[in-house]
Design an enzyme around this catalytic site. Sequence first.
Site, short mmCIF file in Angstrom:
data_model
loop_
_atom_site.label_atom_id
_atom_site.label_comp_id
_atom_site.label_asym_id
_atom_site.label_seq_id
_atom_site.Cartn_x
_atom_site.Cartn_y
_atom_site.Cartn_z
N ASP A 83 36.08 27.47 32.57
CA ASP A 83 37.09 28.56 32.47
C ASP A 83 38.60 28.18 32.98
OD1 ASP A 83 37.97 31.09 31.94
OD2 ASP A 83 36.66 32.24 33.22
N LYS A 84 39.40 29.05 32.76
CA LYS A 84 40.79 28.79 33.21
C LYS A 84 41.64 30.09 33.45
CE LYS A 84 44.95 29.35 31.30
NZ LYS A 84 45.53 30.11 30.49
N HIS A 85 42.41 29.86 34.75
CA HIS A 85 43.01 31.06 35.03
C HIS A 85 44.45 30.78 35.06
CE1 HIS A 85 43.66 34.92 37.26
NE2 HIS A 85 44.51 34.31 38.01
N SER A 86 45.38 31.72 34.90
CA SER A 86 46.78 31.70 34.85
C SER A 86 47.38 32.84 35.85
CB SER A 86 47.38 31.63 33.69
OG SER A 86 48.78 31.90 33.71
N THR A 123 46.41 38.22 27.67
CA THR A 123 45.65 37.98 26.67
C THR A 123 44.83 38.72 25.91
OG1 THR A 123 45.29 35.88 28.10
CG2 THR A 123 43.91 35.95 26.16
N ARG A 171 45.19 47.70 46.85
CA ARG A 171 46.14 46.93 47.12
C ARG A 171 47.49 47.11 46.34
NH1 ARG A 171 43.77 41.52 45.26
NH2 ARG A 171 45.68 40.68 45.95
N SER A 186 39.89 37.64 45.39
CA SER A 186 39.93 38.17 43.96
C SER A 186 39.65 37.61 42.85
CB SER A 186 41.28 39.18 44.07
OG SER A 186 41.41 39.80 42.76
N LYS A 190 35.92 36.95 40.81
CA LYS A 190 35.36 37.11 39.51
C LYS A 190 35.09 35.91 38.61
CE LYS A 190 39.24 39.23 39.46
NZ LYS A 190 40.56 40.36 39.44
N LYS A 191 35.61 34.70 38.85
CA LYS A 191 35.39 33.61 38.08
C LYS A 191 33.77 33.22 38.26
CE LYS A 191 39.19 33.23 36.01
NZ LYS A 191 39.09 33.37 34.47
N1 URA Z 1 45.79 38.58 41.98
C1 URA Z 1 44.68 38.97 42.33
O1 URA Z 1 44.64 39.41 43.52
N2 URA Z 1 43.65 39.11 41.61
C2 URA Z 1 43.59 38.99 40.35
O2 URA Z 1 42.76 39.14 39.44
C3 URA Z 1 44.91 38.28 39.85
C4 URA Z 1 45.92 38.18 40.50
#
Ligand code: URA
Length: 439
Positions: A83-86, A123, A171, A186, A190-191
């Site tokens: 996976d990738k997160h930006s 995306t 938040r 966070s 999720k990942k």
């Molecule tokens: N910041 C967060 O706290 N959670 C996310 O999923 C993305 C950015």
Amino acid sequence: MANWPATALLRAKREGGRLSAGQLHEIAQGIGSGRWSEGQVGAFAMAVALHGMDAQECGDFTLALRDSGRSLDWSDLPGPALDKHSTGGVGDGVSLALAPLVAACGGYVPMLSGRGLGHTGGTLDKLESLPGYDAYPTPERMRRVVADVGCAIIGQTDDLAPADRRLYAVRDVTATVDVQALIVASILSKKLAGGAQALVLDIKVGNGAQTPDPADARALATAMRAVANASGLRLSALLSDMGQVLGREAGNALEVRANIGLLVGAPVCPRLRALVLAESARMLVLGGLAADDADAHGKLERALSSGAAAERFERMVAELGGPSDLLDDPAWHLPQAPEQVAVASLREGFVQAVDVRGLGECVIDLGGGRRRPDERIDHAVGLAQVAERGQRIAAGEPLAVIHARTPSAAERAAEQVRAAFTLGVAPPASVPLYEWLDG
Ligand code: URA
């Protein structure tokens, strides 16, 4: 398991104490189940903002958020789940080309993506430019698409890390979005719930980024790595430049078209291509599918030139309800805005700086993003041929081409585009496109 009253846990954090794994589990369960009130969730977020979390607490809280819902398991697939997160940017459609590229090289990419946030694009919104694309398939359909095609880019379902969803919403209205420990927990919860075995983390820096300051971005990468390592998730992090639009397009259908261009070998912005390949290569290495970056780049170039990566993208779109002949004529399937207006520069000079946030706001004002979560977006609108930093522009030459729904929207956008560019007499110092933080 001990049962701690919410008030006792809140008091402990308020007074700067550290919380145990069991206490953090209790908090995540309280948030996810709805047992904790909005006020209590907000008080917890604020107590963490004021006192932070040490690395152990942050890791324990990440796992507690993950365990507030279901977790996906891809261990039955014959390749690694990657996976990738930006952290988000303008023109950052990297995932669109990266997922099918990695799939064409033997990886599996079950990617849970989001919608536009603030001035940055999302995306899922981009993919929904394609008619029929189902961003929320059933779990069975998602599993089938990942197994058959190798990639599926879809939205996060309610049953994955539900405590994070609730905490994130709170938040947002309690000025605690930018709290590092909460960001780390966070994203990684999720990942981990999505079943990734390895993750490439792209932290944007520069004026269009959520973390403009490289020092903050580095600190975030360090904290993310500590928690990822402790949870068995292989992670590579890079900083990448968001001091200009990535690629030359910003807008949903426009970015889909650019990334299809990349996959089919059409001329595309070299910065976009370079970043897609760098991140894809690192995913192959992390997944054990390539010996090193050079080996990975060779595999990726072959996946592009053979058409295998483009074919994966087309199949992913078709299996998720979109057109089955997308590559025959992408323009036919993607919406196009009726007004296309070049914004002429009023003077000549080198582009010194780009207000990327301003350009992101411009795309939202054109209708390509949301000001409120329930707003509909116009997938056709946005900016194309956006000038690059360092580019020499003659007076009368375009700074960008606006794709708008109406002439008046285009006129307003032209002012925003002109305001976003600073021109000067000499070229600016060059800025690296990206920098890996782990070699
Ligand atoms: N910041 C967060 O706290 N959670 C996310 O999923 C993305 C950015």
